[in-house]
Design an enzyme around this catalytic site. Structure first.
Site, PDB file in Angstrom:
ATOM      1  N   GLY A  39     -16.186 -22.894 -39.406  1.00 59.65           N
ATOM      2  CA  GLY A  39     -17.356 -22.489 -40.111  1.00 59.65           C
ATOM      3  C   GLY A  39     -17.412 -21.030 -40.670  1.00 59.65           C
ATOM      4  N   GLY A  92     -15.072 -19.866 -42.827  1.00 54.79           N
ATOM      5  CA  GLY A  92     -14.620 -19.770 -44.267  1.00 54.79           C
ATOM      6  C   GLY A  92     -13.024 -19.756 -44.391  1.00 54.79           C
ATOM      7  N   LYS A  93     -12.340 -20.491 -43.637  1.00 53.17           N
ATOM      8  CA  LYS A  93     -10.862 -20.410 -43.670  1.00 53.17           C
ATOM      9  C   LYS A  93     -10.485 -21.089 -44.864  1.00 53.17           C
ATOM     10  CE  LYS A  93      -9.780 -22.606 -39.909  1.00 53.17           C
ATOM     11  NZ  LYS A  93     -11.400 -22.813 -39.409  1.00 53.17           N
ATOM     12  N   THR A  94     -10.876 -22.519 -45.208  1.00 55.92           N
ATOM     13  CA  THR A  94     -10.598 -23.150 -46.339  1.00 55.92           C
ATOM     14  C   THR A  94     -10.973 -22.365 -47.620  1.00 55.92           C
ATOM     15  OG1 THR A  94     -10.769 -25.161 -45.003  1.00 55.92           O
ATOM     16  CG2 THR A  94     -10.730 -25.410 -47.518  1.00 55.92           C
ATOM     17  N   SER A  95     -12.054 -22.157 -47.731  1.00 50.96           N
ATOM     18  CA  SER A  95     -12.306 -21.154 -48.782  1.00 50.96           C
ATOM     19  C   SER A  95     -11.430 -19.928 -49.317  1.00 50.96           C
ATOM     20  CB  SER A  95     -14.113 -20.520 -48.878  1.00 50.96           C
ATOM     21  OG  SER A  95     -14.860 -21.751 -48.679  1.00 50.96           O
ATOM     22  N   ASP A 111      -6.561 -29.691 -41.444  1.00 44.77           N
ATOM     23  CA  ASP A 111      -8.153 -29.504 -40.784  1.00 44.77           C
ATOM     24  C   ASP A 111      -8.533 -30.987 -40.574  1.00 44.77           C
ATOM     25  OD1 ASP A 111     -10.746 -29.757 -40.132  1.00 44.77           O
ATOM     26  OD2 ASP A 111     -10.965 -27.931 -41.269  1.00 44.77           O
ATOM     27  N   THR A 123     -19.258 -27.302 -42.012  1.00 42.87           N
ATOM     28  CA  THR A 123     -18.359 -27.324 -41.038  1.00 42.87           C
ATOM     29  C   THR A 123     -19.042 -27.571 -39.496  1.00 42.87           C
ATOM     30  OG1 THR A 123     -16.775 -26.133 -42.103  1.00 42.87           O
ATOM     31  CG2 THR A 123     -16.641 -26.359 -39.755  1.00 42.87           C
TER      32      THR A 123
END
Length: 583
Positions: free
Chosen positions: A24, A26-29, A51, A507
């Site tokens: 949650g 914001g790794k992916t963003s 993930d 997430t």
């Protein structure tokens, strides 16, 4: 406290870039935005997600396959989804399959459960991206390979341990946590050593620690940084994502939200030390679509107007408190990922019950001194008692018992491996489990509120073929009565209420859903969910926070319609217990 805005174009980037951080943050963003910006600059970039709940396809707004896929709107950008759960299933079958038909079904079931935890999923994922780290053709084909989610330091330490490559695993059944996942790795010895070497190469690999501007998230990032540095991954940079600038400082919620972040940011210098630190702005909507990703690192941070939607009308904790008040005693387990407010919710439930005249014991793995001060001030100590289970002390006690019992049965190499195995996260859960068993036994005469309970995997592993009872008999000589009664008590809905705590965001909700499935495997069925820290329930008029509240509605509806029997919605508040309300 402010830091330079993160922009990958301003850094001396290595070929391999690992984004890591708790769920949650914001790794992916952040990873996807970096990939788009690098590709726009003329680089050839491959982004890899490991993930289990990967949403690369949502961010890029196109299907992403399990093989390399072109990102249609960004020349030079490619993506691949590695599904670690599918790989873990294949991995389990590879290890267990040869024994089917040769061993009793109970033994097979125990092997499968030993291989069903997070460590197995992580090692299975490592198996996949180890190939990407060591394939010379790929390294030559791409300027940068970006990994969304890095391996933990625990996994890397296990893979570095010489004993892991010996025949010890085939001969020993001692230990309780991560021996199973390492079975059968001999054939990968050269590949994994090369991968670990690439990770520790300062010129090849950079770790980007993503966190939020809250103390829990920051300390978790620092813990991961230290753990990974110990394994050799020392080229580290920190990104604090979601730094809020209020549009309306007069709004009560906006002011508290801002102040809370600023207090956490004051700690960053002492926490991160010499590591470079960057920040990114708080945005109230999901970063999806190429255009949004392109401007994320720029200086503009517009609030996209969102269409008003009807607010979900859900109660606070009063319904759950009423349900509990109909009993005279019982167990309440609050469960969820870190940072969702388990401790605050557990304390609120305990104080409310105590104020109604019930005898209540609250136990937590967090330091409880501030709770004690608050309870004393409100004259609730007559009905409410608190204990704090120290995981470090419990782990040390457990390790000492297991090592003392094994020292005459294992050689030096075996003892070295067992010591490393006992450093795993699984070991901590098992050790803390024993302390919980003693506290839960108090529920025969009062309410016992447990802040942070053992996961379903831990309970199943300990229950499998009575392995935990056997472990206790070996180390302590007998099985305490409270341990014998624990699982039946926790599985009885008349005696135990399981409460899943989460936030109304993508997430956290997806992670809570996976936790619920994990619990159901152990025959534990949550009856209540608490959606905590909701901005929509706070009724803020700040445009950024209000827009965020509107985005929450999708996830509130998902929990209400698909996940939970009963749902409580709590408004955003600061972490201070003095500000907690149950309505």
């Amino acid at each position: 406290m402010t830091y330079p805005r993160f922009n990958p174009m301003n850094l001396d980037l290595t070929p391999f870039l690992f984004y890591t951080g708790k769920g949650g943050v914001g790794k992916t963003s952040t990873a996807c935005a970096a990939a788009v910006n690098l590709a726009d600059s003329g680089k050839r970039v491959l982004i890899v997600s490991t993930d289990p709940a990967s949403n690369l396809q949502d961010v890029f707004e196109q299907e992403i396959q399990t093989d390399i896929t072109d990102i249609e709107k960004v020349p030079g950008l490619f993506a691949i989804n590695i599904n670690p759960e599918e790989i873990a299933e294949q991995y389990r079958e590879k290890v267990v399959g040869p024994y089917r038909g040769l061993l009793p079904e109970s033994a097979i079931n125990q092997m499968e459960e030993q291989l069903s935890g997070a460590c197995t999923v992580e090692i299975a994922a490592f198996d996949e991206f180890a190939g990407l780290l060591t394939t010379e053709k790929l390294e030559n084909e791409y300027d940068h390979i970006i990994f969304d989610t890095a391996p933990t330091g625990h996994t890397l330490r296990l893979l570095q341990l010489p004993a892991a490559w010996s025949g010890f695993l085939e001969e020993s059944t001692h230990g309780a946590s991560c021996l199973g996942p390492l079975a059968g790795l001999e054939e990968k010895k050269a590949l994994y050593k090369a991968a670990v070497h690439a990770l520790s190469d300062y010129e090849k690999t950079m770790l980007l620690l993503v966190s939020r501007p809250d103390y829990s998230s920051l300390t978790e990032a620092v813990r991961a940084a230290k753990e990974l540095k110990e394994t050799g991954l020392s080229n580290q940079h920190a990104i604090i994502n979601g730094v809020y600038t209020p549009a309306d400082i007069e709004d009560e919620t906006a002011q508290a939200f801002y102040q809370k972040q600023q207090e956490a940011l004051k700690e960053t210098e002492s926490l991160f030390g010499e590591r470079p630190v960057y920040q990114l702005p708080y945005v109230p909507y999901s970063l999806t679509g190429i255009d949004s990703l392109r401007w994320f690192f720029s200086e503009k941070a517009d609030v996209t107007p969102l269409e008003e939607v009807s607010q979900t009308d859900l109660p606070g904790l009063e319904g759950f408190i009423t349900h509990l008040s109909s009993k005279s005693a019982g167990v309440v387990m609050t469960m969820g990922k870190g940072g969702v407010g388990k401790t605050t919710v557990a304390a609120t439930i305990a104080m409310k019950l105590a104020s109604q005249g019930h005898r209540v014991h609250l136990t937590t793995t967090d330091p409880a001194s501030h709770l004690s001060m608050f309870i004393k001030e409100n004259d609730l100590s007559e009905n409410l008692s608190i204990s704090s289970i120290d995981p470090q002390a419990e782990v040390q006690k457990y390790r000492s018992e297991v090592l003392a019992q094994s020292k005459d049965q294992l050689d030096e190499e075996g003892m070295d491996f067992l010591k490393e195995d006992l450093m795993s996260p699984c070991t901590e859960e098992i050790a803390v489990f024993r302390a919980f068993a003693k506290v839960v036994a108090r529920a025969e005469g009062e309410f016992v509120i447990i802040d942070t309970a053992p996961t379903g995997h831990t309970l199943l592993l300990l229950d499998a073929s009575e392995s935990y009872n056997q472990e206790l008999e070996r180390t302590a000589g007998q099985v305490p009565e409270e341990v014998k009664k624990l699982l039946p008590r926790l599985r009885d809905p008349e005696q135990t209420d399981i409460v899943v705590i989460t936030l109304p965001e993508a997430t956290p909700v997806l992670e809570a859903s996976r936790l619920q499935e994990d619990l159901k495997r152990a025959e534990l069925f949550p009856s209540w969910w608490v959606l905590n820290q909701s901005l929509s329930a706070a009724h803020t008029e700040d445009p950024i926070l209000k827009a965020k509240g509107l985005v929450e509605q999708k996830w509130i509806e998902r929990v209400k319609s698909k996940e939970a029997e009963q749902v409580c919605l709590l408004p955003w508040k600061s972490d201070s217990l003095l500000s907690v309300r149950t309505k």
